[in-house]
Scaffold this motif. Sequence first.
Motif, PDB file in Angstrom:
ATOM      1  N   ASP A   1      63.334  38.196  -4.268  1.00 12.67           N
ATOM      2  CA  ASP A   1      64.098  39.205  -5.015  1.00 12.67           C
ATOM      3  C   ASP A   1      64.932  38.588  -6.126  1.00 12.67           C
ATOM      4  OD1 ASP A   1      62.970  40.961  -3.274  1.00 12.67           O
ATOM      5  OD2 ASP A   1      64.775  41.288  -2.060  1.00 12.67           O
ATOM      6  N   THR A   2      65.259  37.335  -5.984  1.00  8.38           N
ATOM      7  CA  THR A   2      66.041  36.658  -7.025  1.00  8.38           C
ATOM      8  C   THR A   2      65.156  36.059  -8.103  1.00  8.38           C
ATOM      9  OG1 THR A   2      67.225  35.859  -5.054  1.00  8.38           O
ATOM     10  CG2 THR A   2      68.134  35.248  -7.185  1.00  8.38           C
ATOM     11  N   GLY A   3      63.846  36.169  -7.928  1.00  8.49           N
ATOM     12  CA  GLY A   3      62.978  35.695  -8.995  1.00  8.49           C
ATOM     13  C   GLY A   3      62.081  34.526  -8.655  1.00  8.49           C
ATOM     14  N   ALA A   4      62.145  34.064  -7.419  1.00  7.35           N
ATOM     15  CA  ALA A   4      61.291  32.935  -7.044  1.00  7.35           C
ATOM     16  C   ALA A   4      59.902  33.424  -6.676  1.00  7.35           C
ATOM     17  CB  ALA A   4      61.908  32.191  -5.863  1.00  7.35           C
ATOM     18  N   GLN A   5      58.938  32.530  -6.801  1.00  9.18           N
ATOM     19  CA  GLN A   5      57.603  32.821  -6.274  1.00  9.18           C
ATOM     20  C   GLN A   5      57.548  32.312  -4.851  1.00  9.18           C
ATOM     21  OE1 GLN A   5      54.390  30.914  -8.410  1.00  9.18           O
ATOM     22  NE2 GLN A   5      52.878  31.484  -6.869  1.00  9.18           N
ATOM     23  N   VAL A   6      57.072  33.162  -3.937  1.00  5.48           N
ATOM     24  CA  VAL A   6      57.073  32.769  -2.532  1.00  5.48           C
ATOM     25  C   VAL A   6      55.650  32.521  -2.063  1.00  5.48           C
ATOM     26  CG1 VAL A   6      57.360  33.766  -0.252  1.00  5.48           C
ATOM     27  CG2 VAL A   6      59.290  33.696  -1.829  1.00  5.48           C
ATOM     28  N   VAL A   7      55.476  31.431  -1.321  1.00  8.55           N
ATOM     29  CA  VAL A   7      54.155  31.108  -0.768  1.00  8.55           C
ATOM     30  C   VAL A   7      54.257  30.946   0.744  1.00  8.55           C
ATOM     31  CG1 VAL A   7      53.300  30.079  -2.905  1.00  8.55           C
ATOM     32  CG2 VAL A   7      54.485  28.657  -1.194  1.00  8.55           C
ATOM     33  N   ASP A   8      53.080  30.715   1.391  1.00  8.31           N
ATOM     34  CA  ASP A   8      53.045  30.778   2.853  1.00  8.31           C
ATOM     35  C   ASP A   8      53.472  29.519   3.594  1.00  8.31           C
ATOM     36  OD1 ASP A   8      52.309  33.380   2.962  1.00  8.31           O
ATOM     37  OD2 ASP A   8      50.157  33.008   3.200  1.00  8.31           O
ATOM     38  N   SER A   9      53.268  28.358   2.998  1.00 12.39           N
ATOM     39  CA  SER A   9      53.496  27.134   3.763  1.00 12.39           C
ATOM     40  C   SER A   9      53.946  26.003   2.845  1.00 12.39           C
ATOM     41  CB  SER A   9      52.202  26.719   4.454  1.00 12.39           C
ATOM     42  OG  SER A   9      51.298  26.223   3.480  1.00 12.39           O
ATOM     43  N   PRO A  10      54.510  24.979   3.426  1.00 13.79           N
ATOM     44  CA  PRO A  10      54.872  23.789   2.635  1.00 13.79           C
ATOM     45  C   PRO A  10      53.661  23.226   1.897  1.00 13.79           C
ATOM     46  CG  PRO A  10      55.911  23.701   4.801  1.00 13.79           C
ATOM     47  CD  PRO A  10      55.008  24.894   4.815  1.00 13.79           C
ATOM     48  N   ALA A  11      52.489  23.277   2.541  1.00 11.25           N
ATOM     49  CA  ALA A  11      51.281  22.773   1.861  1.00 11.25           C
ATOM     50  C   ALA A  11      51.031  23.555   0.575  1.00 11.25           C
ATOM     51  CB  ALA A  11      50.083  22.867   2.798  1.00 11.25           C
ATOM     52  N   ASP A  12      51.233  24.870   0.646  1.00 15.20           N
ATOM     53  CA  ASP A  12      51.037  25.705  -0.541  1.00 15.20           C
ATOM     54  C   ASP A  12      52.037  25.364  -1.645  1.00 15.20           C
ATOM     55  OD1 ASP A  12      49.036  26.913   0.875  1.00 15.20           O
ATOM     56  OD2 ASP A  12      50.199  28.709   1.378  1.00 15.20           O
ATOM     57  N   VAL A  13      53.255  25.082  -1.238  1.00 16.83           N
ATOM     58  CA  VAL A  13      54.255  24.653  -2.230  1.00 16.83           C
ATOM     59  C   VAL A  13      53.757  23.380  -2.923  1.00 16.83           C
ATOM     60  CG1 VAL A  13      56.610  23.766  -2.548  1.00 16.83           C
ATOM     61  CG2 VAL A  13      56.211  25.700  -0.997  1.00 16.83           C
ATOM     62  N   ALA A  14      53.267  22.439  -2.099  1.00 16.69           N
ATOM     63  CA  ALA A  14      52.834  21.143  -2.651  1.00 16.69           C
ATOM     64  C   ALA A  14      51.688  21.288  -3.636  1.00 16.69           C
ATOM     65  CB  ALA A  14      52.434  20.204  -1.513  1.00 16.69           C
ATOM     66  N   GLU A  15      50.887  22.334  -3.425  1.00 18.47           N
ATOM     67  CA  GLU A  15      49.756  22.566  -4.311  1.00 18.47           C
ATOM     68  C   GLU A  15      50.206  23.002  -5.705  1.00 18.47           C
ATOM     69  OE1 GLU A  15      45.454  24.218  -2.758  1.00 18.47           O
ATOM     70  OE2 GLU A  15      47.219  25.503  -2.644  1.00 18.47           O
ATOM     71  N   LYS A  16      51.375  23.655  -5.762  1.00 23.73           N
ATOM     72  CA  LYS A  16      51.797  24.286  -7.015  1.00 23.73           C
ATOM     73  C   LYS A  16      52.952  23.608  -7.736  1.00 23.73           C
ATOM     74  CE  LYS A  16      50.086  28.765  -5.631  1.00 23.73           C
ATOM     75  NZ  LYS A  16      50.207  30.211  -5.776  1.00 23.73           N
TER      76      LYS A  16
ATOM     77  N   GLU B   1      62.418  37.079   6.170  1.00 21.01           N
ATOM     78  CA  GLU B   1      63.579  37.663   5.475  1.00 21.01           C
ATOM     79  C   GLU B   1      64.137  36.690   4.432  1.00 21.01           C
ATOM     80  OE1 GLU B   1      64.677  36.794   9.193  1.00 21.01           O
ATOM     81  OE2 GLU B   1      62.630  37.587   9.106  1.00 21.01           O
ATOM     82  N   SER B   2      64.144  35.392   4.786  1.00 20.32           N
ATOM     83  CA  SER B   2      64.664  34.407   3.841  1.00 20.32           C
ATOM     84  C   SER B   2      63.760  34.320   2.616  1.00 20.32           C
ATOM     85  CB  SER B   2      64.759  33.039   4.523  1.00 20.32           C
ATOM     86  OG  SER B   2      65.580  33.123   5.656  1.00 20.32           O
ATOM     87  N   ARG B   3      62.446  34.376   2.886  1.00 19.56           N
ATOM     88  CA  ARG B   3      61.509  34.349   1.748  1.00 19.56           C
ATOM     89  C   ARG B   3      61.745  35.551   0.847  1.00 19.56           C
ATOM     90  NH1 ARG B   3      57.134  32.691   5.572  1.00 19.56           N
ATOM     91  NH2 ARG B   3      56.306  34.805   5.507  1.00 19.56           N
ATOM     92  N   LYS B   4      61.913  36.728   1.493  1.00 18.48           N
ATOM     93  CA  LYS B   4      62.118  37.974   0.756  1.00 18.48           C
ATOM     94  C   LYS B   4      63.349  37.885  -0.146  1.00 18.48           C
ATOM     95  CE  LYS B   4      61.301  42.495   0.118  1.00 18.48           C
ATOM     96  NZ  LYS B   4      62.453  42.800  -0.745  1.00 18.48           N
TER      97      LYS B   4
END
Lengths: 315, 315, 315, 315
Positions: free
Chosen positions: B59-74, B52-55
Amino acid sequence: MFLVSSSCPFSSRSMASKTPVGFVGLGNMGTPMAKNLLKNGYPVIATDVFPESRKELQDTGAQVVDSPADVAEKADRIITMLPSSPNVIEVYTGPNGILKKVKKGTLLIDSSTIDPAVSKEMAVAAEKMGAVFMDAPVSGGVGAASMGKLTFMVGGVEQEYNAAQELLTCMGANVVYCGQVGTGQAAKICNNMLLAIGMIGTAETMNLGIRLGLDPKLLAKILNMSSGRCWSSDTYNPVPGVMEGVPSANSYQGGFGTTLMAKDLGLAQNTATNTKTTIPLGSLAHQIYRVMCARGYANKDFSSVFQFLREEEGQ
Amino acid sequence: MFLVSSSCPFSSRSMASKTPVGFVGLGNMGTPMAKNLLKNGYPVIATDVFPESRKELQDTGAQVVDSPADVAEKADRIITMLPSSPNVIEVYTGPNGILKKVKKGTLLIDSSTIDPAVSKEMAVAAEKMGAVFMDAPVSGGVGAASMGKLTFMVGGVEQEYNAAQELLTCMGANVVYCGQVGTGQAAKICNNMLLAIGMIGTAETMNLGIRLGLDPKLLAKILNMSSGRCWSSDTYNPVPGVMEGVPSANSYQGGFGTTLMAKDLGLAQNTATNTKTTIPLGSLAHQIYRVMCARGYANKDFSSVFQFLREEEGQ
Amino acid sequence: MFLVSSSCPFSSRSMASKTPVGFVGLGNMGTPMAKNLLKNGYPVIATDVFPESRKELQDTGAQVVDSPADVAEKADRIITMLPSSPNVIEVYTGPNGILKKVKKGTLLIDSSTIDPAVSKEMAVAAEKMGAVFMDAPVSGGVGAASMGKLTFMVGGVEQEYNAAQELLTCMGANVVYCGQVGTGQAAKICNNMLLAIGMIGTAETMNLGIRLGLDPKLLAKILNMSSGRCWSSDTYNPVPGVMEGVPSANSYQGGFGTTLMAKDLGLAQNTATNTKTTIPLGSLAHQIYRVMCARGYANKDFSSVFQFLREEEGQ
Amino acid sequence: MFLVSSSCPFSSRSMASKTPVGFVGLGNMGTPMAKNLLKNGYPVIATDVFPESRKELQDTGAQVVDSPADVAEKADRIITMLPSSPNVIEVYTGPNGILKKVKKGTLLIDSSTIDPAVSKEMAVAAEKMGAVFMDAPVSGGVGAASMGKLTFMVGGVEQEYNAAQELLTCMGANVVYCGQVGTGQAAKICNNMLLAIGMIGTAETMNLGIRLGLDPKLLAKILNMSSGRCWSSDTYNPVPGVMEGVPSANSYQGGFGTTLMAKDLGLAQNTATNTKTTIPLGSLAHQIYRVMCARGYANKDFSSVFQFLREEEGQ
């Protein structure tokens, strides 16, 4: 509430028009206070248990008499400044006490710091003799007393407050009316209890921050712009090197001694115990200042708790 | 020391020129912080354990990914905002943690409030991967987070401070550089410990004064012009009726919850124990907030200690 | 619960039948413990970071090896006795640690006093290697260790308790099974916390009684027949002159040092903080022993708190 | 020191030979005490402020009079049992007080628990009238009073001790001579302060042990065979289920109420403050029992501190 921050309203008048003021208790605080009354043109009739103290004030122009009773015979406004509750009881109700010869309508102002319950007892005893008793303890030390910059917290009948204020403004920069008899003491005790808590809290916080690698000046700056801010952090910081002109910058000499703080916390503890009020931090602060008295810190400024709590090298 | 009190320097620039910022931890604090980055034109790549927090952020315009590792990749600048030390350890060093895929030169900013020893461990672990870790805990609650008015206390390598500051000024009104890694946490912990001590001290002092017959507003006024003054007496007074717009005026709702204060005092206690630092009042404050959690005050503002300590009628 | 108060059941048997026991940590406590194993006919394979300690045990008949890993290679029952949590972590899980070469089915008994959470971590790590870890901290000092009179509090899988007991009874007079892994530490920490509280309480009570005119011996006698009775009042009285053969009769030399008590209280505080348990007196006792370490009492027996709290003459 | 553990030495004698004993204060404790004097053949002349209390004792065979002064007129041995210091002052020195009509040589025994300084004042006032005052506070509750099983701690002139003992052994199982006037109170206060510290310490230790996974019965057993042992752990354990026949086994009903403990700790605090004695744990114990009075524990047994400190589920 009345808060007055003016100089003595009668200081420019001639001496002739003023009636004498009695003064009992010529110690480190009482002597400069009495001198300020003299400077402001009030004839002073004074006494003390120590002849040297009487002599000193006599040399400054006061009339000296033998006992509080004698003072009461000659003055209808009397200020007392004594070390503790038993002294106040003796000076007012003892065999040569003020109440033995007090005149009807006399205004009695006690500036000692004592148990507010004793202030109330004295007020009752004074009323029986037709006199009026007010408590007016001070904040500020010997320096403030000399410069007439004390703060007085006054408790007593509101109608008499103006009369008290006339005299107190000659000795202090601030005069605050607090309410019924005993509330002057209450305000003093409350302030000093919170002061002690804030000081110990600041000392241990600064200690912890330094241990964790923070620069003390920077930590003080951060606290002072944040919710940790208090008088002990922003005006009287206990860590040497953080501020100039405070006891921590001078090996904790001068200032407000640990024994005096322990005494005031003892009053706070007694009033709290007797009114069944819970004061967990005030109680622990009292115990800390007591153990400091036992461990060689009695005559240092109360901000030396920073040093007391600090672990020595190699432990 | 650097103290910046400006608004975000890039807020008027066009979005096009900005590289994405990673954000891990979209709770009550993290969500408004991430939104402020978006408002200021930063593309945000975010994640959280709760869908729900990701959602909401998506909705506010962020790109959402699955894990902290995925964030680090991008993203090569990542902000984390998590509840406690174990979460931080998991998010950085866990199997899907940031450090699994972090790029060389990435700037990692942790705004969680945790044990400074954990911050240091994370910094060492990040350095091994060629990344830079800074601790930047905040003061200020959900309201300040929404309005971009937080204060950040930043610890880490000084050369990286400017880069961190660029982002933090978009989310906060004050950014303070505190020193090496862990000193941001240290400053936060120290401030909150002194805050807790000042609050309990103010509560018991006000209680005692009221018992002794003082009007609470008058007592607060006297303290605030005297050496008892502190943030809890002059800005956040715990006695209902003394001030407007504070939790004590609203049944202790809102504000800074007792459980949160108990948590921060637990951190202070742990760091003090582990560094052998004596914190008598901080320790007792911790115990008081712990017992309050056990006695029904967990979700009230921490100024409710005034009520907790107050004797009921008839006892 | 199993409570054994017997001497070592195998002490009269011949050496030949016994398999070797590993021992890591040959300090003040570990050396006499290992010697008692030797006396009871167990071949001992030992190591320590200090060559002198290794040499001393070698001279008594033990085989000495280079590292905990080497011990693990040669013994399937190993006892460790180390100063603190980080040492235990290193000895078990470090690069030359026991778990590097531990054999399946090995019984690992840690007699160090450490955080029970670390004991649990070690048990999990040992289980992964097919070994069994038990915590078995001791009460009793160097004297009790030499005479084989220690008390062991043992936590771990109940099926392995008998095997542990066989060895522990050679070194101690009492062996108590406390429950799952970590409960041995828990029992030790709990006992020492209550001991510290009882000792400080006895010290301040005796101080107060003496101030109020009571003879210290008489006061101790009254307390000991009443509800104030505790181990510190009836077995280890902190007032010089009240009892013979205790540290207070010998200038607080020998006994259980203030730093050791401060360490154990630090463990109690950490476990309490991490489990959100309220320990107001335990917390304050910790702070008192910490400040004593800072004020010159580090190496005195912990009953010297009587002297620390006592007001000097003339204050 | 004299310690007597016998039954009343005159209990088998005929009533005829005994002179009357005065008794002032017929509350929960005083009534059964006076009845035990009657049972032992002493004519009793009694009074109380409440008519119903006077009536009850009259029905048992006592002569009832109007005031303490009237008691003093008719008896030359008088026992007083009153709630607090102000009552004692009133009963002895008030307008209808004992000292208004006391006969020379009268023995006055005060069994109230009060400030030892007040006992000393009463002794001085009695001496002026040619009478002898002793303080003899009790330990043991209403049950012990009914069964004549109280313990008396006696302070006063040693020559009069035998005369006091004759009466006290009719009401108690133990009589201890403590020294000069006030030392009976001192012994009582000291014992109860250490009792409170031991009880809170036991409560928090048991709480911590349970949190760490120990069975409460087993933990109590370990403590009781170790240095953590105290009366609260081995005789009056505060954890429900550990012992039978104690208040913790009965929802903390009966026993020694929290308000009474708070009162005794208030006396300990006052005497400590006034003699400048440091009592850190006693002070904190006082604060804890005060806050318990404020939070609904006033009428529960003082061992309910276990419950008070315990974190509720879900916090």
